[in-house]
Motif scaffolding. Structure first.
Motif, short mmCIF file in Angstrom:
data_model
loop_
_atom_site.label_atom_id
_atom_site.label_comp_id
_atom_site.label_asym_id
_atom_site.label_seq_id
_atom_site.Cartn_x
_atom_site.Cartn_y
_atom_site.Cartn_z
N SER A 72 0.86 -1.19 0.00
CA SER A 72 0.00 0.00 0.00
C SER A 72 0.90 1.23 0.00
O SER A 72 1.99 1.22 0.61
N ILE A 82 -8.97 6.65 8.64
CA ILE A 82 -9.34 6.81 7.23
C ILE A 82 -10.73 7.41 7.16
O ILE A 82 -11.68 6.87 7.72
N CYS A 84 -14.11 8.32 5.20
CA CYS A 84 -14.83 7.66 4.12
C CYS A 84 -16.12 8.41 3.81
O CYS A 84 -16.80 8.87 4.72
N LEU A 114 -6.21 -0.70 6.77
CA LEU A 114 -5.33 -0.49 5.62
C LEU A 114 -4.62 -1.79 5.26
O LEU A 114 -4.12 -2.50 6.14
N ALA A 141 -9.20 7.15 -3.94
CA ALA A 141 -8.73 7.59 -2.63
C ALA A 141 -7.86 8.84 -2.79
O ALA A 141 -7.03 8.92 -3.71
N ALA A 166 -8.82 2.34 -3.98
CA ALA A 166 -9.18 1.67 -2.73
C ALA A 166 -10.33 0.72 -2.97
O ALA A 166 -11.14 0.93 -3.87
N ASN A 167 -10.40 -0.32 -2.14
CA ASN A 167 -11.54 -1.23 -2.13
C ASN A 167 -12.15 -1.14 -0.74
O ASN A 167 -11.55 -1.58 0.25
N ASP A 168 -13.33 -0.53 -0.64
CA ASP A 168 -14.03 -0.38 0.64
C ASP A 168 -14.81 -1.66 0.91
O ASP A 168 -16.01 -1.74 0.63
N CYS A 191 -9.57 -2.21 3.93
CA CYS A 191 -9.33 -1.06 3.06
C CYS A 191 -7.98 -1.19 2.35
O CYS A 191 -7.04 -0.45 2.63
N ILE A 193 -5.36 -0.46 -0.45
CA ILE A 193 -5.16 0.66 -1.36
C ILE A 193 -3.93 0.39 -2.23
O ILE A 193 -3.08 -0.41 -1.90
N VAL A 243 -5.99 9.54 4.63
CA VAL A 243 -6.60 8.95 3.43
C VAL A 243 -8.09 9.23 3.46
O VAL A 243 -8.75 9.01 4.48
N ILE A 245 -11.43 8.17 1.29
CA ILE A 245 -11.98 7.38 0.18
C ILE A 245 -13.34 7.98 -0.19
O ILE A 245 -14.14 8.32 0.67
#
Length: 287
Positions: A72, A82, A84, A114, A141, A166-168, A191, A193, A243, A245
């Motif tokens: 990451s 983070i 969001c 993360l 992100a 990013a993948n939430d 999360c 990234i 970060v 997102i």
């Protein structure tokens, strides 16, 4: 106040020459999607920078290393909490049958969410496995480059270091059973990234990036990047490394018919083009 640095794309990585090291570098091939290339087993080289963090990358040392493993862009100890944004895309709000917000909807993920891109394993918690409710969200992100507080929209971009993917990852049952979303989206590793951090200097308008989620579109943000940075900084300090997102476009598993979920062995890729590349995650059950 500018956070601009002398880079266009940075990657944090473990080199093949010494797998005990973590380096910061810039891919030698400017337009190569390094996430997709590494997943395919291709050799990817990077110019090594003198710094130890994307927040202070230093200068190009002249050395070149081959990437063994992409990490990451930021380490867990660099990101704090983070931030969001929920329901930030018109089509996503429509697919989950929720009204579009008039101000940003904010929830938070702890730094323990993360996670690295593939080949790191992306873990599906036991709670998520219990009723098969794991879901993916493909997101742009934002990484803050210097401390921001009470920032205006006009000045907001001066505080943005760059962008990544990013993948939430979400546990939908918990999310729908609660009024707050932090628990359902706050599990360890939820999360990932990467694969690169791209400078604002080569992405003047992030709304022109193309975001796709690929399992086995044009961006239609309700709230822009400057709006989000300004909003989140009101009365709240956003340290360097924060970060943000920015929400998922349409196409999450919950909104599909029939519904799709994440299971062990599934591969999900967040593709943001041009420049950023593909964040690949392969899922494994927590035991």
């Amino acid at each position: 106040m500018s956070s601009a640095s002398a880079f266009s794309r940075l990657v944090r990585f473990v080199p093949k020459s010494n797998t005990t090291k973590v380096l910061i570098g810039q891919p030698t091939q400017q337009e190569l999607d390094i996430g997709a290339a590494v997943r395919k087993g291709q050799e990817v080289a990077a110019h090594v920078f003198s710094g130890s963090s994307v927040l202070a990358p230093g200068q190009n040392t002249g050395a070149t290393e081959t990437i063994e493993r992409i990490l990451s862009p930021l380490a867990q100890n660099e990101v704090g909490t983070i931030r969001c944004i929920g329901l930030n895309y018109k089509q996503h709000a429509a697919e989950v049958k929720m009204d579009m917000p008039t101000i940003p909807t904010v929830f938070m993920k702890p730094s323990t969410t993360l996670a690295d891109p593939w080949p790191a394993q992306t873990i599906l918690p036991k709670l998520t496995q219990a009723d098969d409710c794991g879901d993916y969200e493909s997101e742009l992100a934002i990484v803050i480059g210097q401390t921001a507080k009470n920032v205006s929209e006009a000045d907001a971009m001066n505080y943005v270091l760059g962008y990544t993917a990013a993948n939430d990852i979400s546990s939908r049952t918990s999310q729908l059973n609660q009024s707050q979303w932090s628990f359902s989206k706050g599990f360890d590793g939820a999360c990932p990234i990467g694969p690169t951090l791209v400078s604002t200097s080569i992405v003047p308008d992030p709304c022109k990036l193309r975001i796709r989620g690929l399992k086995n579109g044009n961006v239609d943000m309700i709230f822009s990047v400057p709006k989000l940075v300004s909003f989140l900084s009101q009365g709240t300090t956003l340290p360097a490394g924060t970060v943000i997102i920015t929400g998922t476009p349409a196409g999450v598993g919950l909104g599909r018919k029939p519904k799709e979920t994440l299971r062990e062995g599934d591969e999900f890729a967040v593709e943001i083009l041009p420049h950023i590349g593909t964040l690949v995650n392969v899922f494994k059950n927590e035991v």
